[in-house]
Design a protein around this motif. Structure first.
Motif, mmCIF file in Angstrom:
data_model
loop_
_atom_site.group_PDB
_atom_site.id
_atom_site.type_symbol
_atom_site.label_atom_id
_atom_site.label_comp_id
_atom_site.label_asym_id
_atom_site.label_seq_id
_atom_site.Cartn_x
_atom_site.Cartn_y
_atom_site.Cartn_z
ATOM 1 N N TYR A 163 23.061 -12.530 90.777
ATOM 2 C CA TYR A 163 23.446 -13.626 91.659
ATOM 3 C C TYR A 163 22.245 -14.499 92.029
ATOM 4 C CZ TYR A 163 24.881 -16.226 95.767
ATOM 5 O OH TYR A 163 25.119 -17.241 96.663
ATOM 6 N N ASP A 164 21.191 -13.905 92.525
ATOM 7 C CA ASP A 164 20.082 -14.688 93.076
ATOM 8 C C ASP A 164 19.392 -15.521 92.003
ATOM 9 O OD1 ASP A 164 18.573 -14.790 95.831
ATOM 10 O OD2 ASP A 164 17.018 -14.843 94.295
ATOM 11 N N ALA A 165 19.197 -14.941 90.818
ATOM 12 C CA ALA A 165 18.537 -15.672 89.732
ATOM 13 C C ALA A 165 19.516 -16.556 88.975
ATOM 14 C CB ALA A 165 17.868 -14.696 88.769
ATOM 15 N N GLY A 166 20.817 -16.294 89.117
ATOM 16 C CA GLY A 166 21.819 -17.081 88.411
ATOM 17 C C GLY A 166 21.703 -16.964 86.905
ATOM 18 N N VAL A 167 21.316 -15.790 86.429
ATOM 19 C CA VAL A 167 21.088 -15.610 84.995
ATOM 20 C C VAL A 167 22.367 -15.191 84.286
ATOM 21 C CG1 VAL A 167 18.640 -15.072 85.146
ATOM 22 C CG2 VAL A 167 20.309 -13.243 85.447
ATOM 23 N N ARG A 168 22.410 -15.506 83.002
ATOM 24 C CA ARG A 168 23.490 -15.028 82.149
ATOM 25 C C ARG A 168 23.270 -13.545 81.878
ATOM 26 N NH1 ARG A 168 21.475 -19.877 80.074
ATOM 27 N NH2 ARG A 168 22.961 -21.639 80.081
ATOM 28 N N VAL A 169 24.342 -12.847 81.501
ATOM 29 C CA VAL A 169 24.228 -11.405 81.309
ATOM 30 C C VAL A 169 23.282 -11.074 80.153
ATOM 31 C CG1 VAL A 169 26.272 -11.287 79.801
ATOM 32 C CG2 VAL A 169 25.536 -9.258 81.075
ATOM 33 N N ASN A 170 23.288 -11.902 79.096
ATOM 34 C CA ASN A 170 22.377 -11.633 77.982
ATOM 35 C C ASN A 170 20.931 -11.923 78.359
ATOM 36 O OD1 ASN A 170 23.467 -14.432 77.856
ATOM 37 N ND2 ASN A 170 21.921 -14.670 76.266
ATOM 38 N N ASN A 280 27.656 -22.122 95.340
ATOM 39 C CA ASN A 280 27.225 -21.955 96.729
ATOM 40 C C ASN A 280 26.011 -22.828 97.042
ATOM 41 O OD1 ASN A 280 29.264 -20.114 97.249
ATOM 42 N ND2 ASN A 280 27.997 -18.319 96.827
ATOM 43 N N LEU A 281 25.088 -22.948 96.092
ATOM 44 C CA LEU A 281 23.929 -23.821 96.294
ATOM 45 C C LEU A 281 24.375 -25.276 96.451
ATOM 46 C CD1 LEU A 281 21.308 -22.388 93.765
ATOM 47 C CD2 LEU A 281 21.190 -22.301 96.267
ATOM 48 N N TYR A 282 25.328 -25.695 95.625
ATOM 49 C CA TYR A 282 25.841 -27.064 95.726
ATOM 50 C C TYR A 282 26.493 -27.302 97.084
ATOM 51 C CZ TYR A 282 28.793 -31.137 94.916
ATOM 52 O OH TYR A 282 29.408 -32.354 95.032
ATOM 53 N N GLN A 283 27.272 -26.325 97.527
ATOM 54 C CA GLN A 283 27.947 -26.458 98.815
ATOM 55 C C GLN A 283 26.976 -26.417 99.986
ATOM 56 O OE1 GLN A 283 30.876 -23.328 98.631
ATOM 57 N NE2 GLN A 283 32.162 -24.425 97.162
ATOM 58 N N GLU A 289 20.378 -31.874 90.511
ATOM 59 C CA GLU A 289 19.301 -31.822 89.520
ATOM 60 C C GLU A 289 18.530 -30.504 89.615
ATOM 61 O OE1 GLU A 289 20.464 -35.951 90.330
ATOM 62 O OE2 GLU A 289 19.814 -34.301 91.634
ATOM 63 N N GLN A 290 18.315 -30.035 90.841
ATOM 64 C CA GLN A 290 17.608 -28.764 91.018
ATOM 65 C C GLN A 290 18.454 -27.592 90.535
ATOM 66 O OE1 GLN A 290 16.026 -28.276 94.991
ATOM 67 N NE2 GLN A 290 15.271 -30.379 95.081
ATOM 68 N N ILE A 291 19.751 -27.672 90.766
ATOM 69 C CA ILE A 291 20.652 -26.614 90.300
ATOM 70 C C ILE A 291 20.669 -26.575 88.776
ATOM 71 C CG2 ILE A 291 23.029 -25.778 90.305
ATOM 72 C CD1 ILE A 291 23.383 -27.094 93.042
ATOM 73 N N ALA A 292 20.671 -27.753 88.143
ATOM 74 C CA ALA A 292 20.656 -27.825 86.676
ATOM 75 C C ALA A 292 19.401 -27.166 86.115
ATOM 76 C CB ALA A 292 20.744 -29.280 86.227
ATOM 77 N N ALA A 293 18.262 -27.402 86.763
ATOM 78 C CA ALA A 293 17.008 -26.794 86.311
ATOM 79 C C ALA A 293 17.060 -25.276 86.453
ATOM 80 C CB ALA A 293 15.833 -27.364 87.108
ATOM 81 N N LEU A 294 17.605 -24.812 87.568
ATOM 82 C CA LEU A 294 17.728 -23.378 87.801
ATOM 83 C C LEU A 294 18.676 -22.738 86.795
ATOM 84 C CD1 LEU A 294 17.006 -20.962 89.652
ATOM 85 C CD2 LEU A 294 18.959 -21.585 91.082
ATOM 86 N N SER A 299 21.606 -30.886 80.473
ATOM 87 C CA SER A 299 22.350 -32.027 80.994
ATOM 88 C C SER A 299 22.878 -31.723 82.394
ATOM 89 C CB SER A 299 23.523 -32.367 80.071
ATOM 90 O OG SER A 299 24.366 -33.343 80.659
ATOM 91 N N VAL A 300 22.627 -32.641 83.316
ATOM 92 C CA VAL A 300 23.140 -32.485 84.685
ATOM 93 C C VAL A 300 24.661 -32.535 84.693
ATOM 94 C CG1 VAL A 300 23.175 -33.519 86.993
ATOM 95 C CG2 VAL A 300 21.049 -33.451 85.696
ATOM 96 N N ASP A 301 25.248 -33.245 83.720
ATOM 97 C CA ASP A 301 26.703 -33.340 83.656
ATOM 98 C C ASP A 301 27.342 -31.969 83.456
ATOM 99 O OD1 ASP A 301 26.632 -36.067 84.003
ATOM 100 O OD2 ASP A 301 26.630 -36.510 81.855
ATOM 101 N N THR A 302 26.683 -31.108 82.693
ATOM 102 C CA THR A 302 27.197 -29.750 82.496
ATOM 103 C C THR A 302 27.262 -29.013 83.822
ATOM 104 O OG1 THR A 302 26.238 -29.676 80.279
ATOM 105 C CG2 THR A 302 26.830 -27.568 81.277
ATOM 106 N N THR A 303 26.210 -29.125 84.608
ATOM 107 C CA THR A 303 26.173 -28.475 85.924
ATOM 108 C C THR A 303 27.236 -29.041 86.836
ATOM 109 O OG1 THR A 303 23.769 -28.388 85.603
ATOM 110 C CG2 THR A 303 24.600 -27.777 87.776
#
Length: 347
Positions: A163-170, A280-283, A289-294, A299-303
């Motif tokens: 959760y905290d790192a927001g990483v994918r399982v792989n 949750n970060l967005y809310q 832009e920061q969420i996209a980097a994390l 692309s910010v559009d994906t986020t």
């Protein structure tokens, strides 16, 4: 037939270069992720099946010049109706076909017409489905479920890190000790993302102590950089923890949480932790832009498409802002005549 004629004939065959494309170009030259390689392999394999089972032609003799707009439309229907694939999965299969044709057209001008036909093929419209996320109350419930034991603390650490790192399982199973930097009480991790893209994530002040505690409990100093952060031991031999094992841990505690808390989703899985983090970060007002980097998105559009959803409370607040422009509901429903009658005691 001369040797050159035979070579030219082979180069026209659609599947003549697929092995080179899948085994050499994608991993070694294009640097595509293992998942992308897998999906493209499946896509081209299913196109092979389509040629043989649906068109009743020998796939080994199928040529680039055989590709037509109608054939590709029939292939799309084949994937939907015969393979029962969802719209999004069909699109992945079509993209695999387009990318292979793009690669081949760069080296052979005769293949350009086939690529242009595929390029103009529209992708299917995918229904927009809002995936469930865990709010902060649900996350607290989930994090408190693992027992206060060596194994339970490890499971809690995995849940928190996902959760905290927001990483994918792989990505979480690929973390090695050499990817972790600890300075005082601050912890940052080098994440090896999709397409060999790397990003550094600094953990929150709440997650950092769990990393430090886990490292002390499960790893001995001096740390060996190549050793995986998450591991299992079989007959005393260390093995990198598998994706399936991480999925099992998350699913286990998600099911336990659902038993006693109805607001928890029926099923909790690793990517839900990632989705919940960024939503949750967005809310909380963190810039997209920061969420996209994390998240590791190029692309910010994906986020924005996947995670930019206001919370229910925010929606209620937003909708209530229009209250002052609305007429008084009680007076509106009573009406002028009824109000006069009420004053005279007639109602």
């Amino acid at each position: 037939m001369s040797k050159s004629d035979n070579t030219n004939k082979q180069e026209r065959l659609f599947f003549f270069y697929t092995a080179e494309y899948l085994n050499h170009y994608l991993p070694k030259q294009a640097g595509q992720s293992n998942n992308t390689q897998k999906q493209y392999r499946i896509g081209l394999s299913q196109f092979y099946d389509f040629i043989g089972t649906y068109l009743h032609k020998d796939p080994a003799l199928f040529q680039f010049s055989d590709i037509t707009h109608k054939l590709l439309l029939d292939y799309t229907e084949f994937l939907q109706n015969e393979r029962n694939l969802a719209e999004s999965t069909v699109n992945v299969r079509i993209i695999a076909l387009k990318e292979y044709l793009h690669y081949m057209s760069d080296s052979n001008v005769e293949i350009v017409p086939a690529y242009l036909v595929a390029k103009r093929l529209p992708l299917l419209t995918v229904p927009k489905v809002r995936r469930p996320v865990l709010n902060k109350k649900s996350l607290k419930i989930l994090f408190e479920l693992p027992p206060k034991s060596r194994l339970g603390n490890r499971d809690r650490f995995i849940l928190i890190l996902l959760y905290d790192a927001g990483v994918r399982v792989n990505e979480i199973v690929e973390i090695a000790l050499g990817d972790i930097s600890i300075h005082d009480k601050e912890v940052s991790i080098l994440i090896h993302g999709k397409g060999r893209k790397q990003r550094v994530i600094t953990l929150s002040q709440y997650a950092a102590p769990h990393v430090i505690g886990y490292m002390k409990a499960y790893h001995q100093q001096p740390y060996t950089p190549e050793v995986p952060l998450l591991y299992t031991q079989i007959h005393g031999v260390m093995h990198r923890m598998s994706i399936r094992n991480v999925e099992r841990i998350v699913k286990k505690y998600g099911a336990l949480a659902h038993e006693s808390h109805e607001e928890m989703p029926d099923s909790v899985y690793p990517h839900m932790m990632r989705r919940s983090r960024f939503t949750n970060l967005y809310q909380d007002g963190v810039p997209i832009e920061q969420i996209a980097a994390l998240a590791g998105h190029s692309s910010v559009d994906t986020t924005r498409t996947h995670y930019a959803f206001p919370a229910d409370e925010q929606m209620h607040t937003m909708m209530d802002k229009s209250k002052e422009t609305m007429p008084d509901s009680e007076k509106e429903w009573i009406g002028k005549t009824d109000e006069i009658k009420r004053r005279f005691g007639l109602i």
